[in-house]
Design a protein around this motif. Sequence first.
Motif, PDB file in Angstrom:
ATOM      1  N   THR A   1      39.270  44.515  46.012  1.00 55.13           N
ATOM      2  CA  THR A   1      39.214  44.121  44.606  1.00 55.13           C
ATOM      3  C   THR A   1      40.554  43.525  44.198  1.00 55.13           C
ATOM      4  N   CYS A   2      40.511  42.342  43.621  1.00 60.26           N
ATOM      5  CA  CYS A   2      41.746  41.696  43.155  1.00 60.26           C
ATOM      6  C   CYS A   2      42.252  42.363  41.879  1.00 60.26           C
ATOM      7  N   ASP A  61      43.649  42.230  38.107  1.00 63.41           N
ATOM      8  CA  ASP A  61      43.126  41.422  36.998  1.00 63.41           C
ATOM      9  C   ASP A  61      43.804  40.061  36.877  1.00 63.41           C
ATOM     10  N   GLU A  62      45.145  40.041  36.960  1.00 57.64           N
ATOM     11  CA  GLU A  62      45.867  38.774  36.803  1.00 57.64           C
ATOM     12  C   GLU A  62      45.578  37.799  37.948  1.00 57.64           C
ATOM     13  N   ARG A  82      42.678  37.785  39.685  1.00 58.36           N
ATOM     14  CA  ARG A  82      41.276  37.385  39.484  1.00 58.36           C
ATOM     15  C   ARG A  82      41.183  36.238  38.470  1.00 58.36           C
ATOM     16  N   LYS A  83      42.041  36.261  37.449  1.00 56.23           N
ATOM     17  CA  LYS A  83      42.036  35.174  36.461  1.00 56.23           C
ATOM     18  C   LYS A  83      42.474  33.845  37.096  1.00 56.23           C
ATOM     19  N   PHE A  94      42.272  33.070  40.475  1.00 58.68           N
ATOM     20  CA  PHE A  94      41.405  32.663  41.583  1.00 58.68           C
ATOM     21  C   PHE A  94      40.044  33.331  41.480  1.00 58.68           C
ATOM     22  N   GLU A  95      39.413  33.238  40.324  1.00 51.22           N
ATOM     23  CA  GLU A  95      38.180  34.006  40.100  1.00 51.22           C
ATOM     24  C   GLU A  95      37.078  33.705  41.107  1.00 51.22           C
ATOM     25  N   ASN A  96      36.979  32.484  41.590  1.00 50.72           N
ATOM     26  CA  ASN A  96      35.922  32.145  42.545  1.00 50.72           C
ATOM     27  C   ASN A  96      36.227  32.620  43.970  1.00 50.72           C
ATOM     28  N   ASP A  97      37.494  32.838  44.270  1.00 52.34           N
ATOM     29  CA  ASP A  97      37.888  33.194  45.629  1.00 52.34           C
ATOM     30  C   ASP A  97      38.124  34.692  45.836  1.00 52.34           C
ATOM     31  N   CYS A  98      38.342  35.438  44.781  1.00 52.95           N
ATOM     32  CA  CYS A  98      38.642  36.867  44.918  1.00 52.95           C
ATOM     33  C   CYS A  98      37.445  37.623  45.464  1.00 52.95           C
ATOM     34  N   TRP A 117      45.851  42.734  45.449  1.00 55.55           N
ATOM     35  CA  TRP A 117      44.683  43.615  45.380  1.00 55.55           C
ATOM     36  C   TRP A 117      45.084  44.973  44.820  1.00 55.55           C
TER      37      TRP A 117
END
Length: 189
Positions: free
Chosen positions: A114-115, A117-118, A120-121, A123-127, A146
């Motif tokens: 799990t990425c 939060d920062e 994920r924002k 690289f939301e498609n790659d996390c 992570w």
Amino acid sequence: MDSFWLLIKQYRQLIIGCLGGSAVPIAGYFLSLSPPWPDGIVALTSVCEMLAVIIAFYYMRRMKLSISNFVFPTFLLSFLILLGLYLFLLSSLTFTVPATPGSIVSERYVRGLTCRDEVRKLFENDCPNLTKQQIAQFEYEPDQIWTRDSIDKARVSIFIVWILAFMNIAFLFAGFAAQQIQLSRQPKR
């Protein structure tokens, strides 16, 4: 007293075989196939292998040959499945950091599941399956990318599959040794 010395001789051969079996995790380490976590994985694997051999030898030397003929293929199939699973986990849940100048070996680290939060924002498609270039933006520091909990889950998953695979090898070895001892005690026809 002769039977006692025969037993000592057989166990001595088994122990020598176990020590030889410890070469397998050492080879895995030098081939960069061992898990990156925990430190001391080779020694820990060798201890687990030794315990597995002792347990397997204890039970399998009393086992009927017809049962052991079923058990061997089961352990072999289990080993092959675990080996495939281990290689999958190693390739999908780890990344390597390129060797630095003056260093000849690259280092392997465990990815998280799990990425943060920062991240994920960004690289939301790659996390959580970031590329090496994306990981390099965080200086190859897993804790910056992570969550700690997800890194620990990935580490433990890889470790458990590694240990189970080697315990299967140990069961196969001890089972074979126990079966050979049983066969040597049967009257010759």
